[in-house]
Write an enzyme that holds these catalytic residues in place. Structure first.
Site, PDB file in Angstrom:
ATOM      1  N   SER A 141      10.477  45.517  15.327  1.00  0.00           N
ATOM      2  CA  SER A 141       9.625  44.180  16.076  1.00  0.00           C
ATOM      3  C   SER A 141       8.185  44.290  15.148  1.00  0.00           C
ATOM      4  O   SER A 141       8.026  43.186  14.332  1.00  0.00           O
ATOM      5  CB  SER A 141       9.661  44.544  18.214  1.00  0.00           C
ATOM      6  N   ASP A 155       5.995  37.543  16.422  1.00  0.00           N
ATOM      7  CA  ASP A 155       6.056  38.302  15.460  1.00  0.00           C
ATOM      8  C   ASP A 155       7.819  38.412  14.869  1.00  0.00           C
ATOM      9  O   ASP A 155       8.417  37.365  15.074  1.00  0.00           O
ATOM     10  CB  ASP A 155       6.465  39.424  17.038  1.00  0.00           C
ATOM     11  N   ASP A 174      10.755  39.217  15.216  1.00  0.00           N
ATOM     12  CA  ASP A 174      11.861  39.840  15.284  1.00  0.00           C
ATOM     13  C   ASP A 174      11.953  38.410  16.624  1.00  0.00           C
ATOM     14  O   ASP A 174      12.895  38.151  16.903  1.00  0.00           O
ATOM     15  CB  ASP A 174      12.757  41.349  15.804  1.00  0.00           C
ATOM     16  N   ASP A 186      10.642  37.854  19.200  1.00  0.00           N
ATOM     17  CA  ASP A 186      11.139  37.701  21.037  1.00  0.00           C
ATOM     18  C   ASP A 186       9.797  38.392  21.109  1.00  0.00           C
ATOM     19  O   ASP A 186      10.103  38.080  22.775  1.00  0.00           O
ATOM     20  CB  ASP A 186      11.887  39.592  20.958  1.00  0.00           C
TER      21      ASP A 186
END
Length: 571
Positions: free
Chosen positions: A143, A299, A301, A303
């Site tokens: 993440s 960010d 990834d 999400d």
């Protein structure tokens, strides 16, 4: 087995990753470095695995990835006939390698694998699990953590991260696996034979179609002529976010050039987290030149989404996750009520550390608000509960303070792509109506009261870190604070014992949520503090809320509460 014994086992093993061999050679004789890498197995939980990339049992590497995947395979084979798994990965160091290694293990166990052929956002993995009727999903990502980290998130067949019960059962299987004796299929052979199959572009297209379907006022975003500066922070969002913005009519998008291409080293932002102002520095600098209506940042990834907007002086102001979530909830409720698309008995979901302002907004529009534990999987679970009753259309929005938002039920995780689209729609609508995002936020505060929030992380690194975190939580349970910041504590919620205690009457009520190591304090002046150890990092996180008639008054209260609580925790 002692750390040095494990180190010797690793050095004697013919490792097939030269980086690991070099690292082990470099730490030869360094007792502390060896201990840190081998004093424990990397912890597996509902968040899967997350850790520093490198050699050892307490690191993310091809061996710990293979071991975890073998445990997952054993669990799936016991649970299901003919299971299949979808796999995605982000831009982090070795994410593509780890994804392929996981696919090789699953294929060797006779489990069909659907693998994205390029890096993709986490929500696209959640979508693929359900779209392809898979029993599970794996997302290789850490993440928003710094570059030295990577991770391994596991999803269930509902598209949510796995439950506590499932994680415990997978962990039980993992613990029985020898990490150096995991069966592997040749990747190219499995691909040629169809045991591993690349996920088609049609699945990506269906995902974007589902995102676009969440628009409320398509004409507003088309007519507003928005100008957007966007940074994917060297992650997965670049193409999906730009594609969806183009599809809905946002044509003037300027991408921060230094952060456009995937780069797992994150050279321009050591902490690629839109919650951290420094991560947006290059975007803000470009805003000074381009003068956009909006800065968007996702960010690695994709999400989470952070934004900045111009104030009346032309200076760009960061807007927090609680503020963006409240703005979107108000916008969705207002517009869906106005155009007649609000469902009967609508539901919105937030986490217990997310602003209580959401409850006031929801109440104003007759929306049921559901509080869940921290973690977007619990919001996803609420969608699943509604789906089981064929009532999923009641869900209108879910969000958490840490910059995660979701409209629609096509995925069961926070989605930076749909959030980017809806933020642009909202900004376009307000622009057409002659007001700014900050004007809309002030209108919310005038209507419902001012809410100020802040999060503080207390790091507990190293071998003794977990012990210290446990001691802090135990100490607070044994001797709860009577006041915080000079304000009386009137209620304490202990989510581990599932009890809410009224400090004046000593009456206890049951908290109807899964047990979790979380403490919450309600103060006499409407302020509150929530404390929880992180599930993925060696940190304890405190979430502060203060209210007031003005921002200045609320900020003053928050400062006193934060200062005192830091002392209470011993930092």
């Amino acid at each position: 087995m002692e750390e040095m014994q494990l180190y010797n086992v690793w050095t004697r093993t013919e490792l097939d990753d030269t980086d690991l061999r070099d690292e082990l050679a470099a730490i030869n004789g360094d007792v502390d470095a060896i201990k840190d890498r081998f004093y424990r197995d990397l912890e597996f939980g509902t968040g899967g695995l997350r850790g520093v990339i490198g050699a050892g049992t307490n690191r993310i590497n091809v061996y710990t990835i293979r071991k975890a995947t073998q445990g997952l395979a054993n669990y799936l084979i016991a649970e299901s006939n003919n299971p299949s798994v979808a796999i995605g990965y982000d831009s982090r160091i070795k994410s593509d390698l780890f994804a392929k290694e996981a696919a090789r293990v699953l294929s060797a166990n006779g489990i069909k694998v659907y693998l994205y052929d390029k890096l993709m956002p986490t929500p696209c993995l959640s979508f693929a699990v359900r779209e392809l009727n898979c029993e599970a999903g794996i997302m290789i990502t850490a993440s928003h953590n710094p570059a030295k980290y990577n991770g391994y998130k596991v999803y269930g067949n509902d598209g949510c991260q796995i439950t506590i019960e499932a994680a415990d059962r997978v962990l039980s299987e993992i613990n029985q696996v020898d990490l150096f004796h995991v069966e592997l299929e040749d990747f190219d052979k499995a691909l040629n034979e169809g045991n591993i199959e690349y996920i088609s572009k049609e699945v990506e297209d269906r995902y974007l179609a589902n995102v676009k379907a969440q628009l409320i006022n398509p004409k507003a975003v088309e007519q507003a002529n928005l100008k957007v500066v966007y940074t994917p922070l060297n992650g997965t969002g670049n193409l999906p976010v730009r594609n969806i913005l183009s599809m809905v009519g946002v044509k003037d998008v300027v991408v921060v050039p230094e952060q456009e291409k995937p780069d797992g080293t994150f050279r321009t932002c050591p902490f690629p987290n839109p919650e951290i102002p420094e991560a947006l520095n290059l975007g803000l600098k470009l805003c000074e030149q381009e003068k956009p209506d909006l800065l968007l940042a996702t960010d690695p990834d994709c999400d989470r989404v952070g934004i900045a907007v111009p104030d009346h002086n032309g200076n760009y102001v960061l807007v927090t996750g609680n503020e963006v979530g409240s703005l979107l909830l108000e916008y969705i409720c207002e517009q869906r009520t106005k155009n007649g698309s609000m469902p009967k008995n609508p539901v919105a979901v937030k986490t217990i550390v997310t602003t209580e302002l959401a409850k006031k907004i929801a109440q104003n529009y007759g929306v049921e608000i559901i509080d869940v534990l921290t973690g977007f999987k619990f919001i996803g679970e609420q969608i699943y509960v509604l789906e089981q009753k064929n009532e999923q259309d009641r869900y209108i929005f879910g969000f958490e303070e840490s910059y995660g938002y979701l409209a629609g039920t096509y995925v069961r995780d926070k989605d930076g792509v749909v959030a980017s689209m809806l933020i642009c729609e909202m900004a376009g609508y307000y622009k057409l109506n002659g007001i700014s995002i900050l004007d809309a936020l002030n209108r919310i505060y005038e209507t419902y009261g001012v809410y100020i929030h802040e999060q503080q992380s207390f790091t507990c690194e190293g071998e003794t870190g977990m012990q210290r975190m446990n001691e802090i939580m135990s100490g607070l349970r044994e001797q709860p604070p009577v006041t915080i910041g000079g304000f009386e504590v009137i209620k304490i919620a202990d989510y581990q014992s599932s009890e809410m205690t009224d400090m004046k009457t000593s009456n206890k009520t049951t908290i109807d949520l899964p047990k979790s190591n979380v403490l919450s304090y309600e103060l006499c002046n409407g302020a509150s503090v929530v404390l929880r150890p992180s599930g993925t990092e060696p940190k304890i996180k405190a979430y502060y809320t203060a209210t007031g008639k003005t921002k200045e008054q609320a900020k003053s209260v928050l400062a006193e509460v934060q200062k005192d609580y830091t002392k209470i925790l011993g930092f």
